[in-house]
Design a protein around this motif. Structure first.
Motif, short mmCIF file in Angstrom:
data_model
loop_
_atom_site.label_atom_id
_atom_site.label_comp_id
_atom_site.label_asym_id
_atom_site.label_seq_id
_atom_site.Cartn_x
_atom_site.Cartn_y
_atom_site.Cartn_z
N GLU A 1 2.56 13.39 -70.90
CA GLU A 1 3.08 14.32 -69.89
C GLU A 1 4.15 15.23 -70.47
O GLU A 1 4.21 16.42 -70.19
CB GLU A 1 3.63 13.54 -68.68
CG GLU A 1 2.55 13.08 -67.71
CD GLU A 1 1.44 14.12 -67.52
OE1 GLU A 1 1.74 15.27 -67.13
OE2 GLU A 1 0.26 13.81 -67.79
N ASN B 1 1.42 7.51 -71.50
CA ASN B 1 1.29 8.53 -70.45
C ASN B 1 2.54 9.38 -70.34
O ASN B 1 2.47 10.60 -70.18
CB ASN B 1 0.99 7.87 -69.09
CG ASN B 1 -0.46 7.43 -69.04
OD1 ASN B 1 -1.28 7.93 -69.83
ND2 ASN B 1 -0.78 6.50 -68.16
N ASN C 1 2.98 23.73 -72.14
CA ASN C 1 2.28 24.40 -71.04
C ASN C 1 0.76 24.18 -71.11
O ASN C 1 -0.02 25.13 -71.14
CB ASN C 1 2.62 25.91 -71.13
CG ASN C 1 2.46 26.59 -69.82
OD1 ASN C 1 2.30 25.91 -68.78
ND2 ASN C 1 2.47 27.90 -69.83
N LEU C 2 0.37 22.91 -71.17
CA LEU C 2 -1.04 22.60 -71.44
C LEU C 2 -1.83 22.22 -70.18
O LEU C 2 -3.01 21.89 -70.30
CB LEU C 2 -1.11 21.42 -72.43
CG LEU C 2 -0.42 21.65 -73.78
CD1 LEU C 2 -0.47 20.37 -74.61
CD2 LEU C 2 -1.09 22.79 -74.54
N GLU C 3 -1.18 22.26 -69.05
CA GLU C 3 -1.85 21.83 -67.82
C GLU C 3 -3.16 22.58 -67.61
O GLU C 3 -3.20 23.81 -67.68
CB GLU C 3 -0.90 22.05 -66.62
CG GLU C 3 -1.10 21.08 -65.47
CD GLU C 3 -1.17 19.62 -65.93
OE1 GLU C 3 -2.25 19.03 -65.76
OE2 GLU C 3 -0.17 19.09 -66.47
N GLY C 4 -4.26 21.85 -67.43
CA GLY C 4 -5.56 22.45 -67.14
C GLY C 4 -6.23 23.10 -68.34
O GLY C 4 -7.25 23.77 -68.21
N LYS C 5 -5.69 22.91 -69.52
CA LYS C 5 -6.26 23.56 -70.72
C LYS C 5 -7.19 22.60 -71.47
O LYS C 5 -7.04 21.38 -71.38
CB LYS C 5 -5.12 24.00 -71.68
CG LYS C 5 -4.09 24.92 -71.05
CD LYS C 5 -4.63 26.34 -70.99
CE LYS C 5 -3.61 27.36 -70.55
NZ LYS C 5 -3.25 27.33 -69.13
N LEU D 1 -4.39 12.84 -75.87
CA LEU D 1 -4.43 14.01 -75.01
C LEU D 1 -5.54 15.00 -75.37
O LEU D 1 -6.05 15.74 -74.53
CB LEU D 1 -3.05 14.67 -75.14
CG LEU D 1 -2.72 16.09 -74.95
CD1 LEU D 1 -1.96 16.21 -73.63
CD2 LEU D 1 -1.81 16.56 -76.05
N TRP E 1 0.36 32.00 -72.08
CA TRP E 1 -0.62 31.35 -72.97
C TRP E 1 -0.61 31.91 -74.39
O TRP E 1 -0.55 33.11 -74.60
CB TRP E 1 -2.02 31.51 -72.35
CG TRP E 1 -3.11 30.94 -73.23
CD1 TRP E 1 -3.42 29.63 -73.41
CD2 TRP E 1 -4.04 31.68 -74.05
NE1 TRP E 1 -4.47 29.49 -74.27
CE2 TRP E 1 -4.88 30.75 -74.69
CE3 TRP E 1 -4.23 33.06 -74.29
CZ2 TRP E 1 -5.89 31.13 -75.55
CZ3 TRP E 1 -5.25 33.43 -75.17
CH2 TRP E 1 -6.07 32.46 -75.79
N ARG F 1 2.44 17.85 -72.51
CA ARG F 1 1.78 18.82 -71.62
C ARG F 1 2.79 19.85 -71.10
O ARG F 1 2.53 21.05 -71.12
CB ARG F 1 1.17 18.09 -70.42
CG ARG F 1 -0.26 17.70 -70.64
CD ARG F 1 -0.88 17.35 -69.29
NE ARG F 1 -1.76 16.21 -69.38
CZ ARG F 1 -2.99 16.26 -69.91
NH1 ARG F 1 -3.46 17.38 -70.37
NH2 ARG F 1 -3.73 15.18 -69.96
N LYS F 2 3.92 19.31 -70.65
CA LYS F 2 4.94 20.21 -70.07
C LYS F 2 5.50 21.13 -71.14
O LYS F 2 5.61 22.34 -70.96
CB LYS F 2 6.08 19.38 -69.47
CG LYS F 2 5.77 18.87 -68.10
CD LYS F 2 7.07 18.78 -67.25
CE LYS F 2 6.70 18.14 -65.93
NZ LYS F 2 6.89 16.67 -65.95
#
Ligand code: G6P
Length: 744
Positions: free
Chosen positions: A532, A528, A539-543, A639, A618, A535-536
């Motif tokens: 994370e 995890n 910039n993958l949050e919500g993608k 992920l 993006w 993701r950071k």
């Protein structure tokens, strides 16, 4: 040798020193004795001359004096003699030493004045002579003259030289005897017992003399042998326990696990009898250019992914090309190293190749010839005679190195891939008793395609020295059987799926390769954290995240994948800003122009497409170009909502299976090219034709929009298949098949 020298040299040195000291002393004594004799002789001759000389002085007869010096010289074998008057002037001198006259004689006046005789060595011409001077007195005791006797002393030096020659010859004989005796003693008391013990150990290791005692020996060596015996006994007992337990467990267990495979190997093959050979090594030591620190890496390779867990389970020896720039620093005297480095489970033997060998055999024949020949991707195979010669040479090099390792008892050689088509023949020529299997990790083409290879007969003949040849799928087996049937004089048995040639029968069978199920050992906490971080970072949050994991190879369809993503975003713009594709790409075979160019093409295409779509933060594609370790890849699999495998042609493709096995939560969709071996097993994937960009783009949309329940259902089915048909089953099936062919 060094040790023997350390032992012998001091002895030789001491003996030489003692002999030299003794020689010097003897020579001195001899010299003194000879000079003493000379002196005595000179005194006697002088005294016998004295009377005659006195008369000469009294009669003042010079003629007689001259005669006298000649007579005495001849009679007494002198160098010469001289008669002086009372003032030290020469009255008569032997003709042959007339130049003695000119010699400076400062001592003469003292002798005449003191009336005492003198004997001494003097320099005359180039050599030294012995001179004895005796003053001659009248009846009153007054000095009236003197006589001088001169002897040649060269014979003294001749005698001394001969003495030294004798001493040196004796010394040489003595030194040679000492060396011979020391070597004989050393051989008898040390080398022979050690050699016998080493031979015994070698045989014990190969199980040939399991129950024999090493041999009788007394003293300290006897104690060592007794210890060895105890170790051997312990090993024998431990071995038997392992075999018995292994056989019991195999019967009980259903699912193939690491332990079950280990048991199978112990029960069927015994210890030290499994040998694997591949070009790519499973662990590579490299020195980082910037930090100069060395570290061990796992190369990106299907062979490594599959065989390493098998070897970890079974033990044995894996022979491969040592291609890491720090590899030589980590091997022992026989080029071996225990791996994995943190917990050694098997032996890796590294073989060194020169740049020329690597160029011709690996880059040239294997990867510019056979690789495109077997993959239908419309890349033209290149066959160069020089590459073929190097390929043969390197196959022989590997064969020689393997032959060194094979024990005398029946053993099993498991060859990997297209790099070693000639190796089976080379091994069987010397060791027909060894059971050989070859696994072909890439597709096998149809006979028409294969027939363009100029070396087809040698390649097929070499391969058919095997007892078993495995392919991923039945289709490749059929292609191979047909190829042998058409291009070679052989008998193909379509019932048994075997080929008989020159009295040897080779079985052809499909063994779909697979992966190790590591999903149970996933550490959720650290995974995890890694997820994370990724993701950071990107910039993958919500993608919606799609992933591709490949070596940069034209067979992997990376260009087509990028084009399909481009088309997907063009066609379905609602996914702009929502969809991100991450490509993990390991540079591979970069010295080959086709691969080098491909890297450039991909760089350019990714750049172009990202520029086309990028808006604000993006961008649709993240392209990460480096070698990734399995641990680094894992969080990306976890992920990703989707994994895209779009190979234009692939023997199996283990990325597809790795993705499935890592999705323990049953999330995610697999987009899989129908031209991979994996597509035949993973029928619950979304199958694509990577050449059809339009369909490919639609398939991406279809996968994204698939209802969660459906995704789960497909993933569950695929996971069950991969779990059941894991890499341990693959290896277990091959070993079971091999041992059923085992020669008596
Ligand atoms: C394919 C071959 C393997 C090879 C792998 C990596 O999967 O079948 O034998 O290990 O590619 O290629 P490389 O040339 O880097 O070893």
């Amino acid at each position: 040798m060094k040790r023997i020298l350390l032992f012998i040299l001091p002895i030789l040195f001491i003996v030489t020193a003692v002999f030299a000291g003794f020689g010097i002393m003897q020579a001195r004594l001899e010299e003194e004795r000879l000079m003493d004799d000379l002196k005595k002789k000179a005194m006697a001759v002088s005294e016998s001359m004295e009377l005659s000389v006195r008369h000469i002085f009294l009669d003042n007869d010079l003629k007689v004096a001259n005669r006298l010096v000649e007579i005495f010289q001849k009679k007494e074998k002198l160098q010469g003699c001289v008669i002086y008057d009372k003032d030290g002037k020469i009255l008569a001198i032997t003709e042959r030493i007339s130049d003695w006259r000119d010699k400076d004689k400062p001592y003469l006046n003292d002798i005449l004045a003191s009336r005492s005789s003198r004997g001494a060595l003097e320099k005359f011409r180039e050599y030294s002579v012995y001179s004895y001077i005796l003053p001659v007195t009248d009846d009153n005791g007054d000095v009236i003259g003197a006589t001088e006797i001169i002897y040649d002393t060269s014979y003294v030096f001749t005698i001394l030289t001969q003495l030294w020659k004798r001493i040196s010859a004796s010394l040489i004989v003595l030194l040679v005897l000492i060396v011979i005796i020391t070597l004989l003693i050393q051989r008898q008391i040390f080398i022979l017992p050690v050699r016998r013990l080493t031979q015994w150990f070698t045989h014990f290791q190969t199980g040939e003399i399991d129950k024999l005692r090493p041999f009788e020996e007394k003293g300290e060596f006897g104690k060592l042998i007794s210890e060895v015996e105890q170790v051997a006994l312990g090993l024998r007992v431990a071995r038997n326990i392992v075999y018995n337990k292994a056989s019991e467990r195999i019967q009980k267990e259903e699912l193939w696990t690491e332990a079950k495979l280990r048991d199978l190997v112990h029960a069927k093959l015994g210890e030290n009898s499994l040998f694997v050979v591949s070009n790519r090594e499973p662990y590579m030591h490299i020195i980082e250019e910037i930090t100069a620190v060395s570290r061990c890496v796992r190369p990106a390779s299907g062979v490594v992914t599959a065989i390493d867990p098998v070897m970890r389970a079974c033990g044995g020896t894996w022979i491969a090309h040592g291609s890491g720039n720090a590899d030589r620093k980590f091997v022992n005297s026989r080029n071996k190293v225990g791996v994995p480095p943190e917990n050694n489970k098997y032996i890796l033997k590294r073989i060194w190749l020169s740049k020329n060998e690597e160029e011709g055999y690996y880059y040239g024949f294997a990867n510019e010839g056979l690789w495109p020949l077997c993959h239908i991707t419309h890349a033209r195979p290149v066959f160069r005679e020089s590459d073929w010669q190097m390929y043969k040479k390197v196959n022989q090099k590997f064969a020689d190195s393997i032959l060194e390792e094979l024990p005398k008892k029946p053993s099993f050689l498991f060859i990997q891939d297209y790099h070693f088509t000639l190796l089976p023949g080379m091994i069987k020529e010397k060791r027909p008793d060894v059971t050989i299997a070859l696994f072909w990790h890439i597709p096998w083409p149809n006979p028409e395609s294969f027939s363009i290879c100029p070396y087809q007969v040698e390649i097929l003949s070499g391969m058919l020295a095997c007892d078993l040849i495995g392919f991923h799928v039945q289709y490749h087996c059929n292609n191979f059987l047909e190829t042998a049937n058409r291009l070679l004089e052989s008998r193909v048995d379509t019932e048994k799926f075997s080929i008989v040639r020159g009295g040897n029968e080779t079985f052809i069978k499909a063994f779909p390769i697979s992966v190790d199920d590591y999903s149970d050992v996933i550490d959720p906490k650290s995974d995890n954290d890694e997820i994370e971080k990724i993701r950071k970072e990107f910039n993958l949050e919500g993608k919606i995240i799609a992933i591709g994991v490949d070596r940069i190879d034209y067979t992997k369809g990376i260009i087509e994948r990028i084009q399909a993503i481009d088309r997907f975003l063009e066609k379905y713009p609602e996914y702009k800003n929502k969809f991100v594709f991450i490509q993990l790409a390991a540079p591979s075979r970069t010295h080959i122009k086709r691969y080098h160019d491909l890297m450039g093409e991909i760089d350019e295409l990714v750049e172009k497409k990202n520029w086309k779509y990028s808006a604000g933060e993006w961008k649709p594609m993240v392209y990460l170009k480096k070698q990734f370790s399995p641990e680094e890849i894992k969080p990306y699999y976890l992920l990703a909502d989707m994994c895209i495998v779009s190979s234009l042609h692939d023997g199996m493709n283990l990325v597809a299976k790795e993705y499935v096995i890592s999705k323990k939560d049953l999330s995610g969709v697999l987009l899989l090219s129908r031209f991979t071996g994996a597509a035949r097993e993973l029928t619950d994937s979304v199958q694509i034709n990577p050449y059809s960009i339009e369909d490919f783009a639609d398939a991406i949309k279809f996968a994204i929009e698939m209802p969660a329940e459906e995704k789960k259902r497909h993933m569950e089915k695929m996971r069950a298949i991969v779990k059941k048909n894991n890499v341990y089953r693959w290896a277990g099936n091959i070993i079971t098949e091999l041992t059923s062919l085992k020669k008596a």
